[in-house]
Design a protein around this motif. Structure first.
Motif, PDB file in Angstrom:
ATOM      1  N   GLN A 153       0.811  -1.217   0.000  1.00 37.28           N
ATOM      2  CA  GLN A 153       0.000   0.000   0.000  1.00 37.28           C
ATOM      3  C   GLN A 153       0.844   1.267   0.000  1.00 37.28           C
ATOM      4  N   TYR A 154       2.068   1.148   0.511  1.00 43.33           N
ATOM      5  CA  TYR A 154       2.869   2.338   0.777  1.00 43.33           C
ATOM      6  C   TYR A 154       3.826   2.608  -0.371  1.00 43.33           C
ATOM      7  N   THR A 155       3.324   3.343  -1.364  1.00 43.00           N
ATOM      8  CA  THR A 155       4.147   3.682  -2.521  1.00 43.00           C
ATOM      9  C   THR A 155       4.579   5.135  -2.505  1.00 43.00           C
ATOM     10  N   ARG A 156       3.985   5.923  -1.646  1.00 38.98           N
ATOM     11  CA  ARG A 156       4.334   7.349  -1.531  1.00 38.98           C
ATOM     12  C   ARG A 156       4.489   7.674  -0.047  1.00 38.98           C
ATOM     13  N   LEU A 157       5.730   7.746   0.397  1.00 40.33           N
ATOM     14  CA  LEU A 157       6.004   7.985   1.815  1.00 40.33           C
ATOM     15  C   LEU A 157       6.695   9.317   2.074  1.00 40.33           C
ATOM     16  N   GLU A 158       6.819  10.129   1.015  1.00 42.93           N
ATOM     17  CA  GLU A 158       7.529  11.392   1.175  1.00 42.93           C
ATOM     18  C   GLU A 158       6.839  12.324   2.174  1.00 42.93           C
ATOM     19  N   PHE A 159       5.542  12.160   2.370  1.00 34.64           N
ATOM     20  CA  PHE A 159       4.819  13.034   3.302  1.00 34.64           C
ATOM     21  C   PHE A 159       5.371  12.934   4.717  1.00 34.64           C
ATOM     22  N   LEU A 160       6.023  11.813   5.044  1.00 36.94           N
ATOM     23  CA  LEU A 160       6.593  11.654   6.381  1.00 36.94           C
ATOM     24  C   LEU A 160       7.772  12.591   6.626  1.00 36.94           C
ATOM     25  N   ASP A 161       8.401  13.072   5.552  1.00 38.46           N
ATOM     26  CA  ASP A 161       9.530  13.991   5.716  1.00 38.46           C
ATOM     27  C   ASP A 161       9.124  15.222   6.522  1.00 38.46           C
ATOM     28  N   THR A 162       7.921  15.705   6.272  1.00 38.81           N
ATOM     29  CA  THR A 162       7.433  16.896   6.970  1.00 38.81           C
ATOM     30  C   THR A 162       7.292  16.653   8.469  1.00 38.81           C
ATOM     31  N   TYR A 163       7.105  15.390   8.837  1.00 36.65           N
ATOM     32  CA  TYR A 163       6.918  15.029  10.239  1.00 36.65           C
ATOM     33  C   TYR A 163       8.190  14.466  10.869  1.00 36.65           C
TER      34      TYR A 163
END
Length: 231
Positions: free
Chosen positions: A96-106
């Motif tokens: 399911q996890y193909t886009r994990l870049e959003f975690l960079d902000t956190y």
């Protein structure tokens, strides 16, 4: 006429009243999840030893798996030695996890750790089209120490890094991982739900043995692996 079981048909006003009654419970569940998350943020933590894992480039300290981030989510992938296809549940969950870049902000990172040898783990990752970074604990007690021993079990663990010191802050396994998955959340809003025998459904609803509708690891490889158009 249809041979399929259907919900009762009512007028719009009746439907709105039933929906609003359900929404009261849904909103209460949301507030309870908020309260649980608040309690999770108040959990104490435990200091971890200085584990050495195996990565694609060789040995790596647990503190360096963070790659400069302060927070780390680890999915401990089940691994059965000698098997061509590993756990379909784990394979499906991580697919399911193909886009994990959003975690960079956190200030966070999400990785897979498995008990299999790193060479086999990386080959499997490629075969099924997995996008996360993989590490191996084949030569480390790390997996067993965080609830995912060899040949048994999967888990999600969360860690916090302060300098070179790593702390374990949260753990779950079994159905506790469902809240981290979007698949069940989508399926559960469908009229027929998961269609598994254990679920409380009206008479006549389609139901199958538990897990029987889940994609196999081979299915996932065909959808996301090399040659799929997405791999």
């Amino acid at each position: 006429m249809t041979s399929h079981a259907l919900p009762p048909v009512v007028d719009a006003a009746t439907w709105e009243r039933r929906l609003e009654a359900l929404r009261v419970r849904e909103k209460a569940a949301t507030r309870e999840l908020d309260a649980i998350a608040a309690e999770r943020r108040r959990l104490p933590m435990v200091e971890m030893p200085d584990y050495i894992l195996e990565g694609e480039a060789g040995p790596v300290r647990l503190a360096d798996v963070f790659e400069g981030k302060r927070q780390l989510v680890v999915y401990n992938h089940m691994w059965c030695a000698g098997e061509e296809w590993q756990c379909s549940g784990c394979t499906g969950f991580t697919s399911q996890y193909t886009r994990l870049e959003f975690l960079d902000t956190y200030d966070a990172r999400f990785v897979v750790v498995t008990q299999g040898p790193i060479e086999e783990g990386l080959a499997y990752k490629k075969r099924v089209g997995n996008r996360m970074t993989w590490y191996s604990t084949a030569n480390s007690p790390f997996g067993a120490d965080v609830g995912a021993p060899p040949d048994a079990g999967f888990a999600v663990n969360v860690f916090l890094r302060d300098g070179d010191t790593v702390y374990r802050t949260w753990h779950t396994d079994g159905r506790g991982t469902e809240q981290l998955s979007h698949t069940f959340a989508l399926i559960d809003v469908l009229p027929y739900g998961r269609q598994e025998e254990w679920q409380d459904s009206p008479d006549g609803w389609p139901q199958s043995p538990t897990y029987s509708r889940w994609a196999t690891s081979e299915d996932i490889a065909a959808a996301y692996g090399p040659g799929s158009g997405d791999g």
